[in-house]
Scaffold this active site. Structure first.
Site, PDB file in Angstrom:
ATOM      1  N   TYR A 174       0.825  -1.192   0.000  1.00 41.74           N
ATOM      2  CA  TYR A 174       0.000   0.000   0.000  1.00 41.74           C
ATOM      3  C   TYR A 174       0.874   1.263   0.000  1.00 41.74           C
ATOM      4  O   TYR A 174       1.822   1.376   0.767  1.00 41.74           O
ATOM      5  CB  TYR A 174      -0.921   0.013   1.230  1.00 41.74           C
ATOM      6  N   HIS A 223      -2.256  -2.453   5.402  1.00 42.41           N
ATOM      7  CA  HIS A 223      -3.494  -1.958   4.797  1.00 42.41           C
ATOM      8  C   HIS A 223      -4.522  -3.072   4.612  1.00 42.41           C
ATOM      9  O   HIS A 223      -5.181  -3.171   3.569  1.00 42.41           O
ATOM     10  CB  HIS A 223      -3.217  -1.231   3.471  1.00 42.41           C
TER      11      HIS A 223
HETATM   12 MG    MG Z   1      -3.129   3.107   7.415  1.00 43.27          MG
END
Ligand code: MG
Length: 417
Positions: A174, A223
């Protein structure tokens, strides 16, 4: 004004709320929602962050159509009663849309409280527990070297805490760029694969320790892409690299398993930005599912519930690491800083460097200096909103949806973004 919702007591003074409205602006492209509460006292108004960037229009409607009329005519000092009425009158309680709307009103009332008292909000919370707030920032790159180059720049600028994310097939980890065509014989050659991720992430941190040394504080954000078992595998693989925390290891649907994951993890577990229920957050703290509480203070309903959760965290040995990337407005950052500087439970604070347009829209936007943020000493939050400037940056819908739709596995299935 709805006279039927007035409380059965006479306020200490005659100041009244005269208007409540939501303002949406996107000076950095990310839609931000701010609530402005006006009062009967000339020049006295408050601002609150209500930013749920993915559903901003729904939040604005909740403020303008449903909640604002419950506040007009009220004495702005009755924050606890006003926010409880808003919460209970929804009957089904509040999810993130309504909590963000509530937060905007709640924070605006605290801003007014501070302005009336002539004090920054952190003094209303008990005053300083520290001189300044240590923040962390994000270093990401397509390769390990690019990520560590970005980290070195941050360290040069005075940061002592850095979150590392590296690219790879699909959308990498992420926040990092993805490479294309990683799985050419799969139905979705541009996909993200969990085995590749579990292999690449420990190698990133091995390289980071070798290049950046042992004293730098390092973090990583999963994430929500792992199952509970995979989260434990990753946490154990990262043990030699002494991370300050591992963030959002599993999706919120499985938070009931966080106490077991945390018990098995040698790395501190940070979680909380996706919590939209005060009760869920309190249970997570009580049940031992979190080391660093990462509240998004507007998603949880504002300063009023946040200060209660932080008090619980302090008493149970949990520390804070509040959420504040670019989808928290500078008003929301000011609210974070008021808590950060006053609570003994402070751990870390996420930080974002806003663009010039944001500073134009929000005079008083906090600025990171030498890896620290400092709360304003102005009465209230110390952050204002220039509505003429705000109108120059209208929001765009579906930004997040377009990105989420790209996070897919090699077989084409959607992954948690
Ligand atoms: Mg975060």
């Amino acid at each position: 004004m709805l006279p039927e919702v007035l409380p059965p007591w006479t306020p200490r003074d005659s100041v009244k709320v005269t208007a409540v409205r939501a303002i949406v602006t996107a000076p950095e492209g990310i839609p931000l929602v701010v609530v402005r509460v006006d009062t009967s006292e000339p020049g006295l108004y408050g601002l609150g962050c209500a930013t749920f960037t993915q559903r901003f229009a729904a939040v604005a409607a909740a403020v303008d159509e449903h909640m604002g009329p419950l506040v007009v005519g009220r004495n702005p000092a009755d924050i606890e009663d006003i926010t409880r009425l808003i919460h209970y009158s929804a009957y089904w309680r509040n999810g993130p849309v309504l909590n963000n709307a509530l937060s905007g009103i709640d924070q605006a009332l605290w801003d007014i409280m501070g302005k009336r008292a002539g004090m920054p909000v952190y003094e209303l919370l008990g005053g300083r527990s520290r001189s300044a707030i240590e923040v962390y920032s994000h270093a990401a790159g397509a390769t390990v070297d690019e990520t560590l180059d970005a980290a070195a720049v941050l360290l040069d600028r005075g940061y002592r805490h850095v979150r590392l994310q590296v690219g790879g097939p699909g959308l990498g980890t992420y926040g990092a760029p993805g490479t294309r065509g990683g799985y050419p014989r799969s139905p979705h050659p541009d996909g993200w694969d969990v085995r590749q991720y579990l292999d690449a992430t420990p190698r990133l941190f091995a390289a980071a320790r070798s290049r950046l040394g042992s004293s730098v504080s390092l973090m990583h954000d999963v994430h929500s892409r792992l199952t509970p078992k995979q989260a434990i595998v990753l946490a154990r693989a990262l043990e030699p690299y002494a991370l300050s925390f591992l963030e959002d290891v599993i999706p919120p649907e499985h938070y009931d398993q966080l106490p077991a994951v945390r018990a098995a993890s040698p790395v501190p577990i940070a979680v909380g930005e996706q919590l939209g229920s005060v009760t869920d957050a309190a249970r997570l703290i009580k049940d031992g599912g979190v080391d660093l509480l990462r509240l998004h203070t507007s998603a949880i309903g504002g300063l009023t519930p946040t200060r209660k959760l932080v008090a619980l965290a302090e008493l149970l040995g949990v520390r804070t690491a509040f959420h504040a990337p670019g989808d928290v407005s500078p008003v929301g950052v000011a609210a974070n800083l008021a808590v950060d500087v006053s609570t003994p439970a402070f751990g870390y604070q996420e930080s974002h460097t806003y663009n010039e347009a944001t500073h134009e829209v929000f005079p008083g936007t906090p600025v990171v200096r030498d890896g620290h943020l400092t709360p304003s000493d102005e009465p209230g939050w110390g952050v204002d909103l220039d509505e003429t400037a705000a109108a120059k940056y209208p929001p765009t819908k579906f930004l997040h949806e377009r990105w989420s739709a790209r996070v897919r596995r090699p077989d084409g299935g959607l992954e948690a973004p």
